[in-house]
Design a protein around this motif. Structure first.
Motif, PDB file in Angstrom:
ATOM      1  N   HIS A 114      -1.588   7.266   4.605  1.00 44.75           N
ATOM      2  CA  HIS A 114      -0.870   6.780   6.116  1.00 44.75           C
ATOM      3  C   HIS A 114      -1.579   4.771   6.638  1.00 44.75           C
ATOM      4  O   HIS A 114      -1.603   5.126   7.773  1.00 44.75           O
ATOM      5  N   GLY A 115      -1.104   4.654   5.503  1.00 49.63           N
ATOM      6  CA  GLY A 115      -1.707   3.085   6.008  1.00 49.63           C
ATOM      7  C   GLY A 115      -3.671   2.730   6.082  1.00 49.63           C
ATOM      8  O   GLY A 115      -4.076   3.588   5.495  1.00 49.63           O
ATOM      9  N   GLN A 175      -2.791  -6.437   0.451  1.00 47.70           N
ATOM     10  CA  GLN A 175      -2.338  -5.320  -0.901  1.00 47.70           C
ATOM     11  C   GLN A 175      -1.794  -4.008  -0.273  1.00 47.70           C
ATOM     12  O   GLN A 175      -0.919  -3.455  -1.259  1.00 47.70           O
ATOM     13  N   ILE A 176      -2.110  -3.464   0.628  1.00 49.07           N
ATOM     14  CA  ILE A 176      -1.942  -2.138   1.234  1.00 49.07           C
ATOM     15  C   ILE A 176      -0.331  -2.149   2.108  1.00 49.07           C
ATOM     16  O   ILE A 176      -0.106  -2.289   3.361  1.00 49.07           O
ATOM     17  N   THR A 177       0.324  -2.849   1.461  1.00 51.60           N
ATOM     18  CA  THR A 177       2.842  -2.794   2.124  1.00 51.60           C
ATOM     19  C   THR A 177       2.651  -2.033   2.162  1.00 51.60           C
ATOM     20  O   THR A 177       2.756  -0.274   1.811  1.00 51.60           O
ATOM     21  N   ASN A 178       3.565  -1.870   2.712  1.00 48.48           N
ATOM     22  CA  ASN A 178       4.670  -0.814   2.775  1.00 48.48           C
ATOM     23  C   ASN A 178       5.244  -0.161   2.066  1.00 48.48           C
ATOM     24  O   ASN A 178       4.719   1.684   1.734  1.00 48.48           O
ATOM     25  N   GLU A 179       5.604  -1.209   1.391  1.00 47.78           N
ATOM     26  CA  GLU A 179       5.962   0.078  -0.456  1.00 47.78           C
ATOM     27  C   GLU A 179       4.733   0.621  -0.831  1.00 47.78           C
ATOM     28  O   GLU A 179       5.292   1.753  -1.140  1.00 47.78           O
ATOM     29  N   VAL A 180       3.813  -0.006  -0.479  1.00 49.34           N
ATOM     30  CA  VAL A 180       2.332   0.120  -2.287  1.00 49.34           C
ATOM     31  C   VAL A 180       2.464   1.473  -1.305  1.00 49.34           C
ATOM     32  O   VAL A 180       2.266   3.330  -1.810  1.00 49.34           O
ATOM     33  N   SER A 207     -12.351  -0.258 -12.438  1.00 48.65           N
ATOM     34  CA  SER A 207     -11.035  -0.313 -10.857  1.00 48.65           C
ATOM     35  C   SER A 207     -10.068   0.555 -11.771  1.00 48.65           C
ATOM     36  O   SER A 207      -8.611   0.541 -10.956  1.00 48.65           O
ATOM     37  N   PRO A 208     -10.227   1.749 -12.317  1.00 48.32           N
ATOM     38  CA  PRO A 208      -9.443   2.919 -12.401  1.00 48.32           C
ATOM     39  C   PRO A 208      -8.214   3.233 -11.405  1.00 48.32           C
ATOM     40  O   PRO A 208      -6.870   4.054 -11.131  1.00 48.32           O
ATOM     41  N   LEU A 209      -9.445   3.200  -9.968  1.00 46.83           N
ATOM     42  CA  LEU A 209      -9.037   3.929  -8.555  1.00 46.83           C
ATOM     43  C   LEU A 209      -8.462   2.252  -7.276  1.00 46.83           C
ATOM     44  O   LEU A 209      -7.476   2.243  -6.879  1.00 46.83           O
ATOM     45  N   GLU A 210      -7.477   1.608  -8.227  1.00 45.37           N
ATOM     46  CA  GLU A 210      -6.970   0.400  -7.774  1.00 45.37           C
ATOM     47  C   GLU A 210      -8.116  -0.301  -6.383  1.00 45.37           C
ATOM     48  O   GLU A 210      -7.326  -0.255  -5.360  1.00 45.37           O
ATOM     49  N   GLN A 211      -9.021  -0.351  -6.813  1.00 37.20           N
ATOM     50  CA  GLN A 211     -10.077  -0.367  -5.453  1.00 37.20           C
ATOM     51  C   GLN A 211      -9.905   0.630  -3.880  1.00 37.20           C
ATOM     52  O   GLN A 211     -10.226   0.224  -2.772  1.00 37.20           O
ATOM     53  N   GLY A 212      -9.443   1.889  -4.656  1.00 37.17           N
ATOM     54  CA  GLY A 212      -9.344   2.981  -4.008  1.00 37.17           C
ATOM     55  C   GLY A 212      -7.618   2.901  -2.977  1.00 37.17           C
ATOM     56  O   GLY A 212      -7.356   3.987  -2.611  1.00 37.17           O
ATOM     57  N   ILE A 213      -7.357   2.796  -3.298  1.00 33.00           N
ATOM     58  CA  ILE A 213      -5.432   2.614  -3.294  1.00 33.00           C
ATOM     59  C   ILE A 213      -5.296   3.369  -3.559  1.00 33.00           C
ATOM     60  O   ILE A 213      -4.501   4.283  -3.264  1.00 33.00           O
ATOM     61  N   GLN A 239       4.987   4.396  -2.618  1.00 32.68           N
ATOM     62  CA  GLN A 239       4.648   4.630  -3.817  1.00 32.68           C
ATOM     63  C   GLN A 239       3.556   5.567  -3.765  1.00 32.68           C
ATOM     64  O   GLN A 239       2.977   6.547  -4.370  1.00 32.68           O
ATOM     65  N   ILE A 240       1.934   5.036  -3.184  1.00 33.94           N
ATOM     66  CA  ILE A 240       1.313   6.199  -3.321  1.00 33.94           C
ATOM     67  C   ILE A 240       1.735   7.821  -2.757  1.00 33.94           C
ATOM     68  O   ILE A 240       1.274   8.428  -3.419  1.00 33.94           O
ATOM     69  N   LYS A 241       2.095   7.716  -2.053  1.00 31.99           N
ATOM     70  CA  LYS A 241       2.996   8.864  -1.717  1.00 31.99           C
ATOM     71  C   LYS A 241       3.812   9.421  -2.359  1.00 31.99           C
ATOM     72  O   LYS A 241       3.609  11.255  -2.649  1.00 31.99           O
TER      73      LYS A 241
END
Length: 331
Positions: A236-237, A255-260, A223-229, A263-265
């Motif tokens: 963009h959500g 799991q895909i919160t506004n904070e997450v 899971s190096p990419l955290e299931q695609g996150i 972070q990925i941005k």
């Protein structure tokens, strides 16, 4: 697809790392068959992914008894592709499988009993059409079965010639040390630990990486990419058709919160400055630590695999980059 001949320069295209204190070298990238190799998936696509992997020096293919869906189908499909394409290359491959999660009904098709592990591997070998696997893992800790029984079964499997090496997955530091000690005393050293590990999930840093180093065990991160996150998919959500948008998926849309997303941005900005995609940086970040022998990637198409392979071009990080990544993720 016609008769497969592997590329002659395949070993020039990959870097390899020694797995702990063993004789085994693993490619920096290994291919996992958790998704995309079941009966509901495109067989020709699966075959092309495996061929592309080996053509690029990926010698390690990782399976488990219940990969699919349905359970067992990833091993069956891999077995068909192996017979078509890889039979002549068997001695160049590291093929692994696992048992530990639910596989068949009743009390003997789950967890870590000797009965389950030995029966499961026999079934796996039959599905894949193999005489042995290179690595057999206990797929998860079992709180109720004595560790001596589970490790004794792994030792027995090696002595039977059904696996060359053994591993464990998701064990904590304390149980890893105990498992390694039991196996060492039995005369079958623990080769490798397969933990979940990525930029956002760093539980292994609380002692496990130190333990595997002390015990001379290798590691392979899944899971190096955290299931695609940790890809550009969710910048963009949640897009329609993505894994997080599907009900019953391993990845939950909560799991895909506004904070997450924020972070990925910010992580993506660092990746761009490194001339990498976010996914490439996430893979490279794991390999900055020499205790991580290999990173296990799962892909749904050849282009994704090639993108992951390109991550290996830059696996060094500056202290400034590492500090910035940690501050974005609150570490």
């Amino acid at each position: 697809m016609g008769l497969y001949h592997a590329k002659e320069d395949r070993y020039d295209l990959m870097q390899y790392r020694r797995c702990g204190k063993s004789g085994i070298l693993l490619p920096l990238l290994s291919l996992g068959l958790w998704h995309n190799f079941g009966d509901h998936d495109d067989f020709d696509n699966a075959r092309e992914i495996l061929q592309t992997a080996f053509n690029n020096g990926i010698t390690h293919f990782d399976l488990a008894n219940n990969y699919g869906p349905p359970y067992g189908s990833a091993e069956t499909n891999f077995g068909k592709i192996f017979q078509q394409d890889f039979k002549n290359y068997r001695d160049e491959l590291i093929i692994s499988t696992k048992a530990g999660w639910d596989m068949w009904p009743g009390p003997y098709g789950n967890f870590g009993s000797r009965k389950y592990l030995i029966a499961s591997l026999d079934q796996s070998l039959k599905r894949m059409g193999l005489d042995y696997v290179d690595i057999f893992y206990h797929h998860r800790p079992d709180p109720n079965t004595p560790l001596e029984e589970t490790m004794g079964a792994l030792d027995h499997i090696v002595r039977q010639g059904k696996a060359l090496y053994v591993g464990i997955s998701q064990y904590n530091a304390e149980d890893t040390a105990k498992a390694a000690k039991i196996l060492k005393e039995l005369g079958t050293p623990l080769l490798i630990h397969q933990p979940r590990y990525n930029l956002m999930d760093r539980w292994v840093e609380n002692g496990l990486l130190d333990t595997i180093e002390e015990t001379g065990v290798g590691s392979i991160a899944f899971s190096p990419l955290e299931q695609g996150i940790l890809t550009s998919k969710y910048l963009h959500g949640i897009p329609e058709g993505s894994r997080a948008s599907r009900q019953g998926s391993y990845l939950d849309r909560t799991q895909i919160t506004n904070e997450v997303v924020q972070q990925i941005k910010e992580l993506n900005e660092i990746a761009i400055s490194r001339d990498q995609s976010l996914a490439q940086m996430a893979v490279a970040w794991l390999l900055k630590d020499s205790r991580v022998t290999s990173v296990l990637v799962g892909v749904s198409k050849v282009s994704q695999l090639k993108d992951n392979l390109d991550a290996l071009k830059i696996i060094e990080f500056s202290t400034e980059e590492l500090n910035k990544i940690d501050s974005i993720l609150n570490y």
